[in-house]
Scaffold this active site. Structure first.
Site, short mmCIF file in Angstrom:
data_model
loop_
_atom_site.label_atom_id
_atom_site.label_comp_id
_atom_site.label_asym_id
_atom_site.label_seq_id
_atom_site.Cartn_x
_atom_site.Cartn_y
_atom_site.Cartn_z
N CYS A 139 16.62 7.41 -16.54
CA CYS A 139 16.30 6.12 -17.14
C CYS A 139 14.86 6.08 -17.65
CB CYS A 139 16.54 5.00 -16.12
SG CYS A 139 16.11 3.36 -16.73
N CYS A 142 12.98 2.84 -17.04
CA CYS A 142 12.52 2.67 -15.66
C CYS A 142 11.31 3.55 -15.36
CB CYS A 142 13.61 3.05 -14.66
SG CYS A 142 15.26 2.48 -15.11
N ASP A 143 11.34 4.79 -15.81
CA ASP A 143 10.39 5.78 -15.29
C ASP A 143 9.38 6.31 -16.30
OD1 ASP A 143 11.72 5.55 -12.88
OD2 ASP A 143 13.11 7.18 -13.32
#
Ligand code: NAP
Length: 315
Positions: A139, A142-143
């Site tokens: 993701c 997200c990261d």
């Protein structure tokens, strides 16, 4: 056999939010949460496989994914939700009460909330297990932030891979896009975006055949599929973007789903094709796939089921 007004299948952000809301509405939900495994259909869902979550509102200093899910679960328990830590093995939604089995044990319910989530497809390398959340990610939203100034790579040739690679150039100094063929599957406009981005370097006809690093990722072995030649790519981040698979095998032939297996819900609601069965979270969303959007749809499912039960004079 036990009977419940609301039975929730799955315990990621969607299922547990549905549990919090239905528990607070005094519906005493039973959550069949899955059983511990290394895949994203385990209790707590995909967040159990991530490290720090920085974009879930309410946590200005971030929170670890597993801790966030433990908090969700405790909040649901506080209001009376109960849990079975096993996987559902069969369902029968052909008549009410609905019937759900965990191997030999049968549960019945007046309404069902399906929140079984989706899994990112993975490369199938043994090192993936310990490096996921430690340099290996599924993701970018997200990261990506954790890779400011790093050299990283993305695997895949579809719209997701291109979108992730383009997004990651905001942070990374260089993004290598590794694709197993010599042409991209992604739409033309997305392709142009990637091919014209000076920070993205294409690695055609290539697959990742090994990952390196004990604590965190230090590199990946990339193999040319035509020549078999191997090279070491010294990346600290590798994003796998080769597609997702919703956890819907249980519902084949029962609930309406798209060709790719995602459950179909009536627009603007969590209603499935069966009255009294609701679906929320990634199992019915291949567009947003965020913890916060899953939680939002879990809330919708709880309200939809509560109102539906009331209308049936069951609530
Ligand atoms: P996808 O279209 O199925 O593409 C998956 C890619 O991963 C393909 O290029 C495939 O290679 C590659 N792949 C599959 N298995 C692999 C393996 N084991 N090793 C290496 N590579 C592998 O999946 P997606 O990109 O996640 O997109 C899913 C759907 O969402 C699509 O309909 C897409 O258009 C849509 N989407 C749209 C947007 C947007 O419009 N902004 C953004 C994201 C997704 P091959 O090409 O060789 O099969």
């Amino acid at each position: 056999m036990s009977h419940h007004e609301v039975l929730i299948i799955g315990s990621g952000p969607a299922g547990l939010t549905a549990a919090i809301y239905t528990a607070r509405a005094s519906l005493a939900p039973l959550v069949i949460e899955g059983e511990p495994s290394s895949t994203s259909d385990q209790p707590g869902g995909q967040l159990m496989l991530t490290t720090e979550v920085e974009n879930f509102p309410g946590f200005p200093n971030g929170i670890m994914g597993p801790e966030l899910m433990i908090n969700f679960r405790e909040q649901a328990m506080r209001f009376g939700a109960t849990f079975v830590t096993e996987k559902v093995t069969a369902v029968d939604f052909s008549e009410r009460p609905f019937r759900v089995w965990v191997r030999g044990t049968e549960y019945t319910a007046d309404s069902i909330i399906v929140s079984t989530g989706a899994q990112s497809l993975m490369l199938g390398l043994p090192e993936e297990q310990h490096l996921l959340g430690h340099g290996l990610s599924t993701c970018a939203t997200c990261d990506g932030f954790f890779f400011r100034g790093h050299e990283i790579a993305v695997v895949g040739g579809g719209d997701s891979a291109i979108e992730e690679a383009s997004f990651l150039t905001k942070f990374a100094s260089k993004v290598t896009l590794i694709h197993r063929r010599d042409s991209l599957r992604a739409s033309k406009i997305m392709q142009e975006r990637a091919l014209n981005n000076p920070k993205i370097e294409m690695r055609w006809n290539s697959t990742v055949t090994a990952l390196h690093g004990t604590e965190t990722l230090t590199g990946a072995t990339v193999t040319d599929v035509n020549t078999g030649e191997e090279s070491l790519l010294p990346v600290t981040g590798l994003f796998v973007a080769i597609g997702h698979r919703p956890n819907t095998d249980l519902f084949a032939g029962v609930l309406d789903m798209e060709d790719n297996g995602y459950l179909i819900t009536k627009p603007g609601s969590t209603y499935t094709n069966i009255a009294g069965v609701f679906a929320c979270g990634d199992v019915q969303d291949h567009t947003y796939r965020q913890a916060i959007t899953a939680a939002g749809s879990g809330c919708m499912a709880a309200l939809d089921s509560e109102r539906w039960l009331e209308a049936q004079h069951l609530g």
